[in-house]
Motif scaffolding. Sequence first.
Motif, PDB file in Angstrom:
ATOM      1  N   LEU A   1     -17.618  81.180  75.774  1.00 42.76           N
ATOM      2  CA  LEU A   1     -18.780  81.176  76.666  1.00 42.76           C
ATOM      3  C   LEU A   1     -19.116  79.791  77.229  1.00 42.76           C
ATOM      4  CD1 LEU A   1     -20.955  82.808  78.038  1.00 42.76           C
ATOM      5  CD2 LEU A   1     -22.374  82.549  75.983  1.00 42.76           C
ATOM      6  N   PRO A   2     -19.126  78.714  76.438  1.00 45.79           N
ATOM      7  CA  PRO A   2     -19.448  77.404  77.025  1.00 45.79           C
ATOM      8  C   PRO A   2     -18.462  76.997  78.123  1.00 45.79           C
ATOM      9  CG  PRO A   2     -19.615  77.313  74.639  1.00 45.79           C
ATOM     10  CD  PRO A   2     -18.971  78.622  74.959  1.00 45.79           C
ATOM     11  N   VAL A   3     -17.185  77.284  77.913  1.00 46.53           N
ATOM     12  CA  VAL A   3     -16.179  76.952  78.922  1.00 46.53           C
ATOM     13  C   VAL A   3     -16.368  77.831  80.162  1.00 46.53           C
ATOM     14  CG1 VAL A   3     -13.701  76.880  79.431  1.00 46.53           C
ATOM     15  CG2 VAL A   3     -14.545  76.229  77.153  1.00 46.53           C
ATOM     16  N   TYR A   4     -16.632  79.097  79.923  1.00 48.14           N
ATOM     17  CA  TYR A   4     -16.844  80.013  81.051  1.00 48.14           C
ATOM     18  C   TYR A   4     -18.039  79.560  81.892  1.00 48.14           C
ATOM     19  CZ  TYR A   4     -17.925  84.134  83.788  1.00 48.14           C
ATOM     20  OH  TYR A   4     -18.194  84.989  84.842  1.00 48.14           O
ATOM     21  N   ARG A   5     -19.139  79.226  81.243  1.00 51.34           N
ATOM     22  CA  ARG A   5     -20.325  78.787  81.973  1.00 51.34           C
ATOM     23  C   ARG A   5     -20.025  77.577  82.848  1.00 51.34           C
ATOM     24  NH1 ARG A   5     -25.492  80.432  80.332  1.00 51.34           N
ATOM     25  NH2 ARG A   5     -25.539  81.874  78.560  1.00 51.34           N
ATOM     26  N   GLN A   6     -19.272  76.629  82.309  1.00 45.68           N
ATOM     27  CA  GLN A   6     -18.935  75.427  83.075  1.00 45.68           C
ATOM     28  C   GLN A   6     -18.068  75.771  84.288  1.00 45.68           C
ATOM     29  OE1 GLN A   6     -16.483  72.662  80.925  1.00 45.68           O
ATOM     30  NE2 GLN A   6     -16.561  71.099  82.520  1.00 45.68           N
ATOM     31  N   LYS A   7     -17.021  76.556  84.057  1.00 48.05           N
ATOM     32  CA  LYS A   7     -16.102  76.890  85.147  1.00 48.05           C
ATOM     33  C   LYS A   7     -16.774  77.778  86.190  1.00 48.05           C
ATOM     34  CE  LYS A   7     -12.518  74.765  83.398  1.00 48.05           C
ATOM     35  NZ  LYS A   7     -11.953  73.553  84.056  1.00 48.05           N
ATOM     36  N   ARG A   8     -17.560  78.735  85.715  1.00 52.09           N
ATOM     37  CA  ARG A   8     -18.248  79.638  86.644  1.00 52.09           C
ATOM     38  C   ARG A   8     -19.239  78.870  87.499  1.00 52.09           C
ATOM     39  NH1 ARG A   8     -17.705  83.959  89.763  1.00 52.09           N
ATOM     40  NH2 ARG A   8     -19.506  85.349  89.783  1.00 52.09           N
ATOM     41  N   ARG A   9     -19.933  77.932  86.883  1.00 53.24           N
ATOM     42  CA  ARG A   9     -20.881  77.119  87.644  1.00 53.24           C
ATOM     43  C   ARG A   9     -20.160  76.336  88.745  1.00 53.24           C
ATOM     44  NH1 ARG A   9     -26.060  74.977  86.386  1.00 53.24           N
ATOM     45  NH2 ARG A   9     -26.565  73.232  87.760  1.00 53.24           N
ATOM     46  N   GLN A  10     -19.002  75.798  88.438  1.00 52.45           N
ATOM     47  CA  GLN A  10     -18.238  75.053  89.443  1.00 52.45           C
ATOM     48  C   GLN A  10     -17.884  75.939  90.634  1.00 52.45           C
ATOM     49  OE1 GLN A  10     -14.876  73.473  87.323  1.00 52.45           O
ATOM     50  NE2 GLN A  10     -16.078  71.891  86.268  1.00 52.45           N
ATOM     51  N   VAL A  11     -17.470  77.169  90.339  1.00 48.53           N
ATOM     52  CA  VAL A  11     -17.096  78.089  91.414  1.00 48.53           C
ATOM     53  C   VAL A  11     -18.304  78.419  92.282  1.00 48.53           C
ATOM     54  CG1 VAL A  11     -16.322  80.437  91.913  1.00 48.53           C
ATOM     55  CG2 VAL A  11     -15.143  79.087  90.163  1.00 48.53           C
ATOM     56  N   LEU A  12     -19.405  78.804  91.647  1.00 51.84           N
ATOM     57  CA  LEU A  12     -20.590  79.215  92.399  1.00 51.84           C
ATOM     58  C   LEU A  12     -21.183  78.054  93.185  1.00 51.84           C
ATOM     59  CD1 LEU A  12     -22.345  81.548  89.791  1.00 51.84           C
ATOM     60  CD2 LEU A  12     -20.727  82.149  91.603  1.00 51.84           C
ATOM     61  N   GLU A  13     -21.218  76.868  92.577  1.00 52.39           N
ATOM     62  CA  GLU A  13     -21.732  75.703  93.294  1.00 52.39           C
ATOM     63  C   GLU A  13     -20.842  75.332  94.473  1.00 52.39           C
ATOM     64  OE1 GLU A  13     -22.158  72.744  90.264  1.00 52.39           O
ATOM     65  OE2 GLU A  13     -24.280  73.236  89.914  1.00 52.39           O
ATOM     66  N   GLY A  14     -19.549  75.587  94.332  1.00 51.42           N
ATOM     67  CA  GLY A  14     -18.636  75.322  95.436  1.00 51.42           C
ATOM     68  C   GLY A  14     -18.961  76.166  96.655  1.00 51.42           C
ATOM     69  N   PHE A  15     -19.267  77.438  96.436  1.00 50.49           N
ATOM     70  CA  PHE A  15     -19.660  78.298  97.556  1.00 50.49           C
ATOM     71  C   PHE A  15     -21.001  77.859  98.133  1.00 50.49           C
ATOM     72  CE2 PHE A  15     -16.817  81.569  95.533  1.00 50.49           C
ATOM     73  CZ  PHE A  15     -15.939  81.681  96.607  1.00 50.49           C
ATOM     74  N   LEU A  16     -21.956  77.545  97.250  1.00 51.78           N
ATOM     75  CA  LEU A  16     -23.298  77.186  97.716  1.00 51.78           C
ATOM     76  C   LEU A  16     -23.292  75.866  98.487  1.00 51.78           C
ATOM     77  CD1 LEU A  16     -26.145  78.334  97.604  1.00 51.78           C
ATOM     78  CD2 LEU A  16     -26.528  77.023  95.509  1.00 51.78           C
ATOM     79  N   ALA A  17     -22.349  74.978  98.177  1.00 51.40           N
ATOM     80  CA  ALA A  17     -22.291  73.670  98.840  1.00 51.40           C
ATOM     81  C   ALA A  17     -21.701  73.744 100.247  1.00 51.40           C
ATOM     82  CB  ALA A  17     -21.465  72.704  97.990  1.00 51.40           C
ATOM     83  N   ARG A  18     -21.116  74.852 100.597  1.00 50.22           N
ATOM     84  CA  ARG A  18     -20.528  74.969 101.931  1.00 50.22           C
ATOM     85  C   ARG A  18     -21.617  74.922 103.004  1.00 50.22           C
ATOM     86  NH1 ARG A  18     -15.942  79.791 101.487  1.00 50.22           N
ATOM     87  NH2 ARG A  18     -14.704  78.839  99.808  1.00 50.22           N
ATOM     88  N   GLY A  19     -21.247  74.378 104.149  1.00 52.04           N
ATOM     89  CA  GLY A  19     -22.177  74.384 105.276  1.00 52.04           C
ATOM     90  C   GLY A  19     -22.579  75.794 105.656  1.00 52.04           C
ATOM     91  N   ARG A  20     -21.630  76.691 105.615  1.00 54.26           N
ATOM     92  CA  ARG A  20     -21.889  78.116 105.756  1.00 54.26           C
ATOM     93  C   ARG A  20     -20.844  78.862 104.926  1.00 54.26           C
ATOM     94  NH1 ARG A  20     -22.150  79.593 111.798  1.00 54.26           N
ATOM     95  NH2 ARG A  20     -21.670  81.707 111.121  1.00 54.26           N
ATOM     96  N   ILE A  21     -21.276  79.890 104.246  1.00 55.26           N
ATOM     97  CA  ILE A  21     -20.371  80.664 103.401  1.00 55.26           C
ATOM     98  C   ILE A  21     -19.506  81.577 104.257  1.00 55.26           C
ATOM     99  CG2 ILE A  21     -20.264  82.403 101.561  1.00 55.26           C
ATOM    100  CD1 ILE A  21     -22.999  81.234 100.586  1.00 55.26           C
ATOM    101  N   TYR A  22     -20.102  82.128 105.312  1.00 51.33           N
ATOM    102  CA  TYR A  22     -19.414  83.088 106.179  1.00 51.33           C
ATOM    103  C   TYR A  22     -19.097  82.458 107.521  1.00 51.33           C
ATOM    104  CZ  TYR A  22     -21.066  86.182 102.544  1.00 51.33           C
ATOM    105  OH  TYR A  22     -21.311  86.752 101.320  1.00 51.33           O
ATOM    106  N   THR A  23     -17.835  82.538 107.904  1.00 48.82           N
ATOM    107  CA  THR A  23     -17.376  81.887 109.126  1.00 48.82           C
ATOM    108  C   THR A  23     -17.802  82.645 110.375  1.00 48.82           C
ATOM    109  OG1 THR A  23     -15.453  81.015 107.942  1.00 48.82           O
ATOM    110  CG2 THR A  23     -15.315  81.076 110.349  1.00 48.82           C
TER     111      THR A  23
END
Length: 227
Positions: free
Chosen positions: A181-203
């Motif tokens: 779980l601790p590893v999953y939380r870290q990796k999952r957070r990276q993925v979700l933050e990557g999408f949220l950091a985009r200028g726009r998620i949908y092209t």
Amino acid sequence: MTSPEGSALLPTSTHGDLDVADATGFAAWARVWAELGVGCASQETYEALIRRYCEPHRAYHTLQHLQECLQVRRFVNAACPAPAEVDLALWFHDAIYDPVRSDNELRSAQWLDDVARDSGLGDETRRRLYELVMVTRHDAAPASADEAVLVDTDLAILGAAFERFEEYDQQIRREYSFVPLPVYRQKRRQVLEGFLARGRIYTTALYFDAFEQQARANLARAIDRLD
């Protein structure tokens, strides 16, 4: 987008128009191939694909996800040069899925290429189909309008109604239940933050209007829960 029961990626007004089971029925499969000029779609390949999407180790990358993608594609109907190629790539984009491997998209694209070759599709069409599946790795920006529509369709789940997004989030965790779980939380957070950091998620404009605001709210909530 408001969401009907059983179709949480679509607005209520479309619920009666788009039958969930029909989206992945053989008739829908045959129709895509017919639009590509192949008059006799392979029943064997269709059945093999359905079996793949029903594998017991899958929780999110299932027939439900395929159904939702095909339904969203039909409803949003964003303009693209080769809609039948986009639809066929959607059928195959998660055909091979093993959460412990990193080459799922590659193997899925190769399977589609083999089927396309055996069905008589030309080299250029096969190349585009291959690249359409590969773009669902989500590690590079779409290079064409077709790729943009396919990627936005695949990511529509991020902008689903809150209840469906919660279900999706739990499904992903089940697929990676072997990860501590601790590893999953870290990796999952990276993925979700990557999408949220985009200028726009949908092209594409239509997907942006339909899903962007809800996707950002869903992602922010999911990230907060990972703290």
